[in-house]
Design a protein around this motif. Structure first.
Motif, PDB file in Angstrom:
ATOM      1  N   CYS A 275     -92.012  25.435 -68.564  1.00  0.00           N
ATOM      2  CA  CYS A 275     -92.631  24.136 -68.872  1.00  0.00           C
ATOM      3  C   CYS A 275     -93.201  23.479 -67.623  1.00  0.00           C
ATOM      4  O   CYS A 275     -94.287  22.908 -67.659  1.00  0.00           O
ATOM      5  N   THR A 276     -92.479  23.558 -66.499  1.00  0.00           N
ATOM      6  CA  THR A 276     -92.970  22.860 -65.311  1.00  0.00           C
ATOM      7  C   THR A 276     -94.226  23.530 -64.759  1.00  0.00           C
ATOM      8  O   THR A 276     -95.175  22.853 -64.378  1.00  0.00           O
ATOM      9  N   ILE A 277     -94.267  24.848 -64.747  1.00  0.00           N
ATOM     10  CA  ILE A 277     -95.431  25.523 -64.173  1.00  0.00           C
ATOM     11  C   ILE A 277     -96.672  25.362 -65.065  1.00  0.00           C
ATOM     12  O   ILE A 277     -97.769  25.102 -64.578  1.00  0.00           O
ATOM     13  N   ASP A 278     -96.497  25.462 -66.375  1.00  0.00           N
ATOM     14  CA  ASP A 278     -97.674  25.440 -67.256  1.00  0.00           C
ATOM     15  C   ASP A 278     -98.056  24.069 -67.790  1.00  0.00           C
ATOM     16  O   ASP A 278     -99.162  23.904 -68.324  1.00  0.00           O
ATOM     17  N   TYR A 279     -97.146  23.090 -67.681  1.00  0.00           N
ATOM     18  CA  TYR A 279     -97.465  21.785 -68.278  1.00  0.00           C
ATOM     19  C   TYR A 279     -97.261  20.600 -67.329  1.00  0.00           C
ATOM     20  O   TYR A 279     -97.978  19.620 -67.424  1.00  0.00           O
ATOM     21  N   PHE A 280     -96.269  20.670 -66.447  1.00  0.00           N
ATOM     22  CA  PHE A 280     -95.978  19.508 -65.597  1.00  0.00           C
ATOM     23  C   PHE A 280     -96.872  19.472 -64.349  1.00  0.00           C
ATOM     24  O   PHE A 280     -97.332  18.425 -63.937  1.00  0.00           O
ATOM     25  N   THR A 281     -97.065  20.641 -63.716  1.00  0.00           N
ATOM     26  CA  THR A 281     -97.828  20.691 -62.471  1.00  0.00           C
ATOM     27  C   THR A 281     -99.270  20.251 -62.718  1.00  0.00           C
ATOM     28  O   THR A 281     -99.891  20.711 -63.680  1.00  0.00           O
ATOM     29  N   PRO A 282     -99.802  19.366 -61.861  1.00  0.00           N
ATOM     30  CA  PRO A 282    -101.200  18.963 -62.055  1.00  0.00           C
ATOM     31  C   PRO A 282    -102.116  20.185 -62.099  1.00  0.00           C
ATOM     32  O   PRO A 282    -101.945  21.125 -61.308  1.00  0.00           O
ATOM     33  N   LEU A 283    -103.046  20.164 -63.004  1.00  0.00           N
ATOM     34  CA  LEU A 283    -103.894  21.329 -63.274  1.00  0.00           C
ATOM     35  C   LEU A 283    -104.529  21.906 -62.008  1.00  0.00           C
ATOM     36  O   LEU A 283    -104.495  23.116 -61.780  1.00  0.00           O
ATOM     37  N   GLU A 284    -105.085  21.043 -61.175  1.00  0.00           N
ATOM     38  CA  GLU A 284    -105.828  21.534 -60.006  1.00  0.00           C
ATOM     39  C   GLU A 284    -104.899  22.103 -58.934  1.00  0.00           C
ATOM     40  O   GLU A 284    -105.359  22.728 -57.985  1.00  0.00           O
TER      41      GLU A 284
END
Lengths: 500, 88
Positions: A275-284
């Motif tokens: 969840c943190t890598i694919d959704y929490f981290t800002p896209l850029e």
């Protein structure tokens, strides 16, 4: 007087085994806690730890590491990163500290068990250093979480989480108890150091460190990179044991421990890291997606290690490779829907650009998970965000303690997902979770999930009753991390799929 | 009043839900309770179809007017689905 090189004295100095005369061997090393597989003395004599270090060297290196971590933290404070970073990054940190700080701290007990009951001196040495490592990891992460209290009250969940009945806490405790707190020294070495640490902590600590560095959080990146250097050392306790077991006819037992430890660990990290890598981290700031990290750290590296040791891939490997494209998307949707049940604000991570990214990394995401988010987005834009908040609890897996999810376009699997044991019904996320339960039903059958407790009348059956039971006061409950800005963005900027 | 807790999955949803109904209710009460707990994901409007309930491992719908007691056991997994044929 000239000092000897370490290689000249190490083997002699570390060989602290002797033949006990005041008590029996089994009193000194009770098989239940030391070695239930009853490997011979000759077999244990073959244990050769791949990483050799003396206490003097260990202390010097660790002192330097700690000095670096705290110095960078002090310097980073001057950059005012925490004052200026967005809410979703703070959520990621709160999530990490809650899930990891005390979990690391309690693994001192596992290392302590291996340090006392490991039957090879080299294993005991490595585990002693591992124990000291885990003290450091617990203390440093609690220090950093505490240091962040000025940036958010619920950073205190770095310490609070595992003492509550919050659903993530129940999941974490059940996994940790099973994988490394409630096992004998040999199985702990396999499940904790080989399954949990060899593969998955790499991904959490190196993958997340890369994203943190990219996001500008040098302090957090440096902290978890430093921790990972310890993990990579003490993670090597298990591999020599597996080699011994294969050589001495215990391949089946070794394989079973790997298969169970790996699966339980995978579920734990899917929630946290996926969840943190694919959704929490800002896209850029994302370096790679969860699937790509899994392919690099697990599918390629762990796979090669397992085969090199003379073991087979876990029997469910093909299913596992499919599952990494699905399960964490369900966890993320569930965590966002149930946002008042966690101690941080949950980013949805599904703005138009983020959905395009998800579709590019997981082809078919829009047709599957996108349809769930379409309904949620529509309700928010219609001024009805309350429709995205559940009024009851989901069915929770009786093994992994996470909500049972499926691809919204898929089918439930009635045969693979349930069984009756001694008159009680149990439900599972998959046939693999069910298989783990079936290996040790007495170990797992008395446990109740949070939803079981609600169904049994142990929790007041209201939303307020459930949240209070989980230890979440009104100000601690999570909200949408961006005040629905991601949903409003869909009005002006549709996803590529919607535009087509 | 005693309660009958059941789990209900629905078409197109990604979760299954705990639904607690009075133990003396009818099957149709479970259908209504489950639909009412919807996040607006699992039971979108489908006027040409009938909402049915079946046991997860079985194919036939439970009779809506039948009492749940004796037919459904506590913590059983039920499935809510559309049957377009039933409406015609």
């Amino acid at each position: 007087m000239a000092l000897l090189n370490r290689s000249q004295w190490y083997d002699l100095a570390r060989d602290t085994n002797w033949t006990p005369s005041f008590v029996s061997e089994d009193d000194l090393f009770p098989p239940d806690v030391a070695d239930p597989f009853k490997m011979s003395k000759e077999a244990w004599a073959e244990y050769d730890e791949p990483y050799k270090v003396s206490y003097r060297e260990y202390v010097r290196v660790q002192r330097d590491k700690d000095a670096g971590v705290y110095a960078v933290n002090t310097a980073a404070a001057r950059t005012r990163f925490m004052e200026e970073c967005n809410n979703r990054w703070k959520s990621l940190l709160k999530f990490h500290f809650g899930a990891v700080s005390l979990a690391e701290s309690c693994s001192q007990q596992s290392e302590g068990r291996m340090a006392r009951f490991g039957k090879a001196p080299g294993m005991r040495n490595m585990a002693t250093f591992g124990l000291l490592d885990e003290i450091r990891h617990g203390q440093s992460q609690l220090y950093f979480a505490h240091d962040n209290l000025k940036h958010g009250q619920t950073f205190n969940w770095g310490h609070k989480l595992l003492g509550t009945e919050e659903w993530g806490s129940v999941m974490a405790r059940s996994t940790l108890d099973d994988v490394f707190l409630g096992r004998d020294a040999v199985t702990t070495a396999i499940m904790l150091t080989f399954a949990f640490e060899t593969g998955f902590t790499n991904m959490q600590f190196i993958g997340l460190a890369a994203d943190a560095a990219e996001a500008g959080d040098t302090s957090f990146s440096n902290l978890i990179s430093s921790i990972q250097t310890d993990e990579s050392r003490h993670a090597q306790i298990g591999a020599p044991l597996l080699k011994m077991m294969v050589k001495h006819g215990l391949e089946k037992e070794a394989q079973k421990a790997v298969d169970i430890g790996f699966w339980r660990t995978y579920r734990f990290f899917t929630l946290l890291t996926g969840c943190t890598i694919d959704y929490f981290t800002p896209l850029e700031k994302r370096e790679a997606c969860f699937r790509e990290f899994m392919e690099e750290w697990i599918i390629h590296q762990f796979e090669r290690t397992v085969l090199d040791l003379g073991l087979k891939l876990p029997w469910y490997w093909d299913y596992f490779i499919e599952d990494i494209n699905m399960f964490h998307h369900g966890m993320q949707a569930g965590m966002w829907n149930f946002r008042p049940t966690v101690w941080f604000d949950v980013p949805a991570g599904v703005s138009p650009r983020e959905r395009d990214w998800l579709e590019s990394k997981y082809p078919g995401w829009n047709d599957n998970w996108g349809r769930v988010w379409d309904v949620i987005t529509k309700n928010i834009n219609a001024g009805k965000p309350e429709l995205s908040l559940p009024m009851t609890m989901p069915l929770i897996c009786n093994l992994n303690n996470l909500p049972i999810v499926k691809n919204p376009n898929g089918k439930w699997d009635p045969d693979g997902q349930s069984l009756v044991y001694k008159g009680r019904r149990y439900y599972f996320q998959s046939h693999v979770d069910k298989w783990v339960f079936e290996q040790y039903p007495e170990r797992y059958s008395a446990h109740t999930t949070v939803t079981d407790r609600l169904a049994m009348g142990q929790i007041e059956p209201t939303v307020e009753g459930i949240l209070t039971y989980m230890g979440l006061s009104e100000v601690e409950r999570g909200k949408d991390a961006e005040n629905y800005a991601w949903a409003y963005a869909h009005r002006a900027q549709p996803t590529k799929a919607a535009a087509e | 009043m005693s309660v009958l807790p059941v789990y209900v999955s629905t078409e197109n949803d990604y979760l299954a839900w705990l639904v607690a109904v009075p133990a003396d209710c009818k099957v149709s009460d479970i259908i209504n309770a489950a639909a009412g707990l919807s996040l607006d994901i699992h039971v979108p409007s489908q006027p040409d179809a009938t909402l049915c309930l079946r046991k997860l491992k079985e194919d036939t719908p439970l009779p809506p007017d039948a009492p749940a007691a004796g037919l459904i056991e506590p913590t059983e997994w039920l499935h809510l689905y559309y049957d377009t044929a039933a409406k015609q």
